[in-house]
Design an enzyme around this catalytic site. Structure first.
Site, PDB file in Angstrom:
ATOM      1  N   GLY A  43       0.780  -1.236   0.000  1.00 37.59           N
ATOM      2  CA  GLY A  43       0.000   0.000   0.000  1.00 37.59           C
ATOM      3  C   GLY A  43       0.809   1.282   0.000  1.00 37.59           C
ATOM      4  O   GLY A  43       0.374   2.294  -0.546  1.00 37.59           O
ATOM      5  N   ASP A  99       0.530   3.470   4.125  1.00 38.25           N
ATOM      6  CA  ASP A  99      -0.435   4.224   3.333  1.00 38.25           C
ATOM      7  C   ASP A  99      -1.483   4.903   4.209  1.00 38.25           C
ATOM      8  O   ASP A  99      -1.805   6.063   4.021  1.00 38.25           O
ATOM      9  CB  ASP A  99      -1.116   3.306   2.286  1.00 38.25           C
ATOM     10  N   ASP A 102      -5.585   3.288  10.194  1.00 35.30           N
ATOM     11  CA  ASP A 102      -7.008   2.981  10.342  1.00 35.30           C
ATOM     12  C   ASP A 102      -7.261   2.542  11.790  1.00 35.30           C
ATOM     13  O   ASP A 102      -7.425   3.372  12.676  1.00 35.30           O
ATOM     14  CB  ASP A 102      -7.375   1.914   9.305  1.00 35.30           C
TER      15      ASP A 102
END
Ligand code: XMP
Length: 177
Positions: A43, A99, A102
């Site tokens: 990512g 990236d 979360d």
């Protein structure tokens, strides 16, 4: 691919401008000497390639393969290290690139592992951070953009292995079935 995107969240020009600023911050903050950068595959590839070319200083690059999403839209809750060999990071100041932040599990697990493996310090940079409560208490030192809690693709981020090469970050249309 564009037809699958409901809306563009962050376009290429905006990303590029922000990368200029983050690169300057990294250049200013990082201790003298060659940097060791660790890129989380896959990512962070696009983010890393564009960011690191803006950092005018000697650096070494290593990559780590970790998995937590297994291609879908939900974190599996477990971070797996997929590499057979771990890079030698003893005594190094490491810049870890991912990236997106979360649940926080990935940055938390990887930062801890880097310290266990002997890194002197771990600094972290992410292109995106979702505004939400995290499963693990973790913050990135450098954040490109704060976004809402929705699934995004592009600029390295995928859905089922696709869309990584979109030059912007966008939200997918809901599946039509
Ligand atoms: P955690 O939850 O560990 O997540 O902070 C980090 C990893 O989960 C993936 N991720 C996403 N991938 N769109 C994606 O394509 C998303 O919206 C998204 N949210 C999390 C990503 O691999 C990241 O490194």
């Amino acid at each position: 691919m564009r037809d699958d995107i409901e809306r563009i969240l962050i376009d290429e020009a905006v990303i590029e401008k922000r990368l200029d600023a983050i690169a300057k911050e990294i250049e200013r903050d990082f201790p003298e000497g060659p940097m060791l950068v660790i890129i989380l595959l896959k990512g962070a590839l696009v983010f890393a390639a564009d960011l690191l070319r803006r950092v005018p200083r000697p650096l070494e690059i290593e990559c780590l393969n970790v998995a937590s999403y297994h291609g879908g839209m939900e974190s599996s809750g477990k971070v797996n290290f997929l590499d057979r060999h771990f890079p030698d990071i003893r005594g190094r100041h490491v810049l870890l690139l991912d990236d997106i932040l979360d649940t926080g599990r990935t940055l938390h697990a990887v930062s801890n592992r880097l310290l266990e493996e002997g890194a002197l310090a771990v600094h972290t940079a992410v292109l995106l951070a979702k505004e939400k409560e995290r499963a693990e208490e973790v913050q990135a030192d450098y954040v490109g953009f704060e976004i809402g809690d929705e699934f995004v693709v592009g600029y390295g981020l995928d859905y089922k292995g696709r869309y990584r090469n979109l030059p912007y970050v966008g939200v997918l249309k809901p599946p039509s079935d």
